[in-house]
Structures are given as structure tokens and as C-alpha cells.
Design a protein around this motif. Structure first.
Motif, PDB file in Angstrom:
ATOM      1  N   ALA A  74       0.821  -1.214   0.032  1.00 26.72           N
ATOM      2  CA  ALA A  74       0.131  -0.007   0.137  1.00 26.72           C
ATOM      3  C   ALA A  74       0.756   1.248   0.134  1.00 26.72           C
ATOM      4  O   ALA A  74       0.175   2.314  -0.761  1.00 26.72           O
ATOM      5  CB  ALA A  74      -0.937  -0.114   1.128  1.00 26.72           C
ATOM      6  N   THR A  75       2.048   1.262   0.774  1.00 30.04           N
ATOM      7  CA  THR A  75       2.925   2.449   0.686  1.00 30.04           C
ATOM      8  C   THR A  75       3.550   2.627  -0.589  1.00 30.04           C
ATOM      9  O   THR A  75       3.522   3.740  -1.129  1.00 30.04           O
ATOM     10  CB  THR A  75       4.039   2.265   1.871  1.00 30.04           C
ATOM     11  N   LEU A  76       3.962   1.570  -1.285  1.00 31.71           N
ATOM     12  CA  LEU A  76       4.419   1.718  -2.638  1.00 31.71           C
ATOM     13  C   LEU A  76       3.411   2.129  -3.658  1.00 31.71           C
ATOM     14  O   LEU A  76       3.667   2.732  -4.636  1.00 31.71           O
ATOM     15  CB  LEU A  76       5.076   0.225  -3.097  1.00 31.71           C
ATOM     16  N   ALA A  77       1.968   1.476  -3.365  1.00 31.18           N
ATOM     17  CA  ALA A  77       1.227   1.996  -4.541  1.00 31.18           C
ATOM     18  C   ALA A  77       0.674   3.421  -4.196  1.00 31.18           C
ATOM     19  O   ALA A  77       0.353   4.264  -5.336  1.00 31.18           O
ATOM     20  CB  ALA A  77      -0.269   1.061  -4.256  1.00 31.18           C
ATOM     21  N   ALA A  78       0.836   3.855  -2.796  1.00 31.38           N
ATOM     22  CA  ALA A  78       0.437   5.467  -2.755  1.00 31.38           C
ATOM     23  C   ALA A  78       1.608   6.269  -2.908  1.00 31.38           C
ATOM     24  O   ALA A  78       0.981   7.389  -3.436  1.00 31.38           O
ATOM     25  CB  ALA A  78      -0.112   5.491  -1.262  1.00 31.38           C
ATOM     26  N   HIS A  79       2.710   5.958  -2.579  1.00 29.13           N
ATOM     27  CA  HIS A  79       3.969   6.877  -2.806  1.00 29.13           C
ATOM     28  C   HIS A  79       4.842   6.744  -3.754  1.00 29.13           C
ATOM     29  O   HIS A  79       5.744   7.497  -4.180  1.00 29.13           O
ATOM     30  CB  HIS A  79       4.431   7.178  -1.352  1.00 29.13           C
ATOM     31  N   GLY A  80       4.922   5.394  -4.224  1.00 28.25           N
ATOM     32  CA  GLY A  80       5.857   4.840  -5.288  1.00 28.25           C
ATOM     33  C   GLY A  80       7.271   4.411  -4.611  1.00 28.25           C
ATOM     34  O   GLY A  80       7.420   4.536  -3.257  1.00 28.25           O
ATOM     35  N   ALA A  81       8.095   3.957  -5.035  1.00 29.59           N
ATOM     36  CA  ALA A  81       9.479   3.247  -4.532  1.00 29.59           C
ATOM     37  C   ALA A  81      10.199   4.462  -4.163  1.00 29.59           C
ATOM     38  O   ALA A  81      10.993   4.458  -3.289  1.00 29.59           O
ATOM     39  CB  ALA A  81      10.229   2.421  -5.525  1.00 29.59           C
ATOM     40  N   VAL A  82      10.138   5.672  -4.826  1.00 29.74           N
ATOM     41  CA  VAL A  82      10.939   6.979  -4.573  1.00 29.74           C
ATOM     42  C   VAL A  82      10.340   7.679  -3.834  1.00 29.74           C
ATOM     43  O   VAL A  82       9.473   8.594  -4.618  1.00 29.74           O
ATOM     44  CB  VAL A  82      11.527   7.356  -5.905  1.00 29.74           C
ATOM     45  N   SER A  83      10.279   7.653  -2.555  1.00 31.98           N
ATOM     46  CA  SER A  83       9.325   8.488  -1.527  1.00 31.98           C
ATOM     47  C   SER A  83       9.883   8.434  -0.196  1.00 31.98           C
ATOM     48  O   SER A  83      10.702   7.592   0.201  1.00 31.98           O
ATOM     49  CB  SER A  83       7.964   7.999  -1.719  1.00 31.98           C
ATOM     50  N   ALA A 117       8.384  14.117 -14.142  1.00 30.60           N
ATOM     51  CA  ALA A 117       8.131  15.687 -13.605  1.00 30.60           C
ATOM     52  C   ALA A 117       8.261  15.965 -12.204  1.00 30.60           C
ATOM     53  O   ALA A 117       9.028  16.703 -11.592  1.00 30.60           O
ATOM     54  CB  ALA A 117       7.112  16.637 -14.313  1.00 30.60           C
ATOM     55  N   GLU A 118       7.523  14.840 -11.589  1.00 29.91           N
ATOM     56  CA  GLU A 118       7.379  14.773 -10.153  1.00 29.91           C
ATOM     57  C   GLU A 118       8.509  14.197  -9.497  1.00 29.91           C
ATOM     58  O   GLU A 118       9.106  14.663  -8.433  1.00 29.91           O
ATOM     59  CB  GLU A 118       6.055  13.933  -9.866  1.00 29.91           C
ATOM     60  N   LYS A 119       9.121  13.204 -10.267  1.00 31.17           N
ATOM     61  CA  LYS A 119      10.392  12.528  -9.573  1.00 31.17           C
ATOM     62  C   LYS A 119      11.508  12.548 -10.743  1.00 31.17           C
ATOM     63  O   LYS A 119      11.567  11.557 -11.402  1.00 31.17           O
ATOM     64  CB  LYS A 119       9.977  11.080  -9.332  1.00 31.17           C
ATOM     65  N   PRO A 120      12.228  13.489 -10.800  1.00 29.12           N
ATOM     66  CA  PRO A 120      13.232  13.653 -11.935  1.00 29.12           C
ATOM     67  C   PRO A 120      14.569  12.757 -11.610  1.00 29.12           C
ATOM     68  O   PRO A 120      14.619  12.513 -10.182  1.00 29.12           O
ATOM     69  CB  PRO A 120      13.397  15.194 -11.774  1.00 29.12           C
ATOM     70  N   VAL A 121      15.331  12.648 -12.792  1.00 21.96           N
ATOM     71  CA  VAL A 121      16.554  12.042 -12.492  1.00 21.96           C
ATOM     72  C   VAL A 121      17.324  12.656 -11.433  1.00 21.96           C
ATOM     73  O   VAL A 121      17.459  14.060 -11.481  1.00 21.96           O
ATOM     74  CB  VAL A 121      17.196  11.964 -13.918  1.00 21.96           C
ATOM     75  N   GLY A 122      17.933  12.082 -10.453  1.00 17.33           N
ATOM     76  CA  GLY A 122      18.865  12.822  -9.248  1.00 17.33           C
ATOM     77  C   GLY A 122      17.986  12.921  -8.208  1.00 17.33           C
ATOM     78  O   GLY A 122      18.411  13.075  -7.264  1.00 17.33           O
ATOM     79  N   LEU A 123      16.736  12.550  -8.184  1.00 22.45           N
ATOM     80  CA  LEU A 123      16.126  12.464  -6.847  1.00 22.45           C
ATOM     81  C   LEU A 123      16.215  11.253  -6.108  1.00 22.45           C
ATOM     82  O   LEU A 123      15.971   9.969  -6.464  1.00 22.45           O
ATOM     83  CB  LEU A 123      14.527  12.865  -7.077  1.00 22.45           C
ATOM     84  N   VAL A 124      16.565  11.441  -4.942  1.00 24.78           N
ATOM     85  CA  VAL A 124      17.134  10.276  -4.078  1.00 24.78           C
ATOM     86  C   VAL A 124      16.303  10.612  -2.689  1.00 24.78           C
ATOM     87  O   VAL A 124      16.669  11.892  -1.938  1.00 24.78           O
ATOM     88  CB  VAL A 124      18.471  10.144  -3.988  1.00 24.78           C
ATOM     89  N   GLY A 143      20.374  16.253  -9.454  1.00 23.65           N
ATOM     90  CA  GLY A 143      20.088  16.687 -10.898  1.00 23.65           C
ATOM     91  C   GLY A 143      20.752  15.730 -11.574  1.00 23.65           C
ATOM     92  O   GLY A 143      21.077  14.538 -11.180  1.00 23.65           O
ATOM     93  N   ASP A 144      20.363  15.815 -12.957  1.00 25.87           N
ATOM     94  CA  ASP A 144      20.878  15.040 -13.956  1.00 25.87           C
ATOM     95  C   ASP A 144      22.402  14.806 -14.018  1.00 25.87           C
ATOM     96  O   ASP A 144      22.841  15.378 -15.167  1.00 25.87           O
ATOM     97  CB  ASP A 144      20.265  14.858 -15.126  1.00 25.87           C
ATOM     98  N   ILE A 145      23.031  14.597 -12.985  1.00 22.40           N
ATOM     99  CA  ILE A 145      24.520  14.578 -13.230  1.00 22.40           C
ATOM    100  C   ILE A 145      25.102  13.366 -13.556  1.00 22.40           C
ATOM    101  O   ILE A 145      26.586  13.038 -13.566  1.00 22.40           O
ATOM    102  CB  ILE A 145      25.239  15.139 -11.837  1.00 22.40           C
ATOM    103  N   GLY A 146      24.460  12.407 -14.222  1.00 23.56           N
ATOM    104  CA  GLY A 146      24.896  10.981 -14.570  1.00 23.56           C
ATOM    105  C   GLY A 146      24.552  10.107 -13.376  1.00 23.56           C
ATOM    106  O   GLY A 146      24.748  10.313 -12.226  1.00 23.56           O
ATOM    107  N   ARG A 147      24.429   8.836 -13.853  1.00 20.19           N
ATOM    108  CA  ARG A 147      23.983   7.679 -13.193  1.00 20.19           C
ATOM    109  C   ARG A 147      25.057   7.504 -12.051  1.00 20.19           C
ATOM    110  O   ARG A 147      24.839   7.268 -10.896  1.00 20.19           O
ATOM    111  CB  ARG A 147      23.987   6.536 -14.038  1.00 20.19           C
ATOM    112  N   GLY A 148      26.431   7.277 -12.821  1.00 23.38           N
ATOM    113  CA  GLY A 148      27.373   6.903 -11.528  1.00 23.38           C
ATOM    114  C   GLY A 148      27.575   8.192 -10.697  1.00 23.38           C
ATOM    115  O   GLY A 148      27.742   7.851  -9.205  1.00 23.38           O
TER     116      GLY A 148
END
Length: 166
Positions: A74-83, A117-124, A143-148
């Protein structure tokens, strides 16, 4: 300059953290998604780390988060994995599923794909749970600074949370 797989500054911080934990009799667990075990990898790069590192969970999929750490579907469904909610549940779940005293969690969008838009690359999102203390969470937008670079910056933030938990 590197020490093994990681920059020297990271290794020095990890060694100091492990020393402090060892002197305090504290054990550490990690719960990692986007870092894929890099935090545990850094900690175990240090000789003698087995006295402090209790275990690490790499929970890249939502099923793994549920199965290994008890994150609620339910947490994953409501908020997503990145939350914040998932990071909190991961850290608390790592404590519950281990003999550790402190657990740190990380879940994010390392890129280059997967952002929105809500969860951009670089959001942790991070969580740090310690037995007998409130769980702390932190959001970082690298930010979008590269995966590594996102993954390595996430390791540094996780170290900071562990340091603060002492």
C-alpha cells in the motif's frame, strides 16, 4: 586517488564511522535500491568491518522491498518506490529484519531513464533508523549529473546520515 573501489575521502569517512560504531558497540545494516549495494560495498572495503556491518539488503525491485524489508504494498502504491514513506519503511524494515542497531536506506532515480516531472532523475530519498530513536529521512535532488555520480553522491549522503545517527 582511490582506496580500493572508492575515493580516498569516502574510505576515510567509512573507516572513521566503523571505528566509532565499533567503540560504541553498534552494528549497521544497509537497505539499498538505486545504489545497488555500494554503501555496503564501501563499508566492507574497510578491514575489520565485519565487527560492525551486520548485513546489507539490495532491494532493487518493489517485490524485494516487500519480501525482504516488509515495505507495505500500500505504501508503494500510494507513494511509489522513490518517496519519503518508502525510504522510512526500508530503514525501519532493515532494523526489524536484522540484528543491527542502525540502518540506512536509499531509494531514488539514478537515471538516465526513469525520471518524471514529479520525480526527476537525481531525486533520491534516504532513511536512517536507530533502535530507540525516531527515524530520520532526507530528500536530495542531485540533478541529472549522470548515473554514476548520483549513485556515488548517494553513498556520501548515506554516510552523513550514519554519522549523524551516532
Amino acid at each position: 586517488m582511490t582506496a580500493g573501489l572508492f575515493p580516498q575521502a569516502y574510505a576515510a569517512r567509512a573507516a572513521a564511522l566503523l571505528d566509532r560504531c565499533g567503540r560504541a558497540g553498534l552494528r549497521v545494516a544497509t537497505a539499498e535500491s538505486c545504489t545497488g549495494g555500494l554503501i555496503a560495498g564501501l563499508l566492507t572495503e574497510i578491514p575489520g568491518s565485519s565487527a560492525v556491518v551486520e548485513r546489507g539488503f539490495v532491494v532493487y525491485s518493489n517485490d524485494a522491498k516487500v519480501d525482504l524489508l516488509g515495505v507495505s504494498p500500500a505504501t508503494l502504491a500510494a507513494h511509489g518506490a522513490v518517496s519519503e514513506a518508502t525510504a522510512r519503511a526500508m530503514a525501519e524494515g532493515a532494523l526489524a529484519a536484522s540484528r543491527a542497531d542502525i540502518a540506512v536506506s536509499v531509494t531514488g532515480v539514478a537515471g538516465p531513464d526513469g525520471g518524471s516531472a514529479e520525480k526527476p532523475v537525481g531525486l533520491v530519498w534516504f532513511g536512517c533508523a536507530r533502535r530507540g530513536a525516531p527515524t530520520v529521512t532526507r530528500e536530495q535532488r542531485f540533478g541529472d549529473i549522470g548515473r554514476g555520480a548520483v549513485r556515488l553522491a548517494s553513498v556520501a549522503t548515506a554516510l552523513a546520515l550514519l554519522e549523524a545517527a551516532l
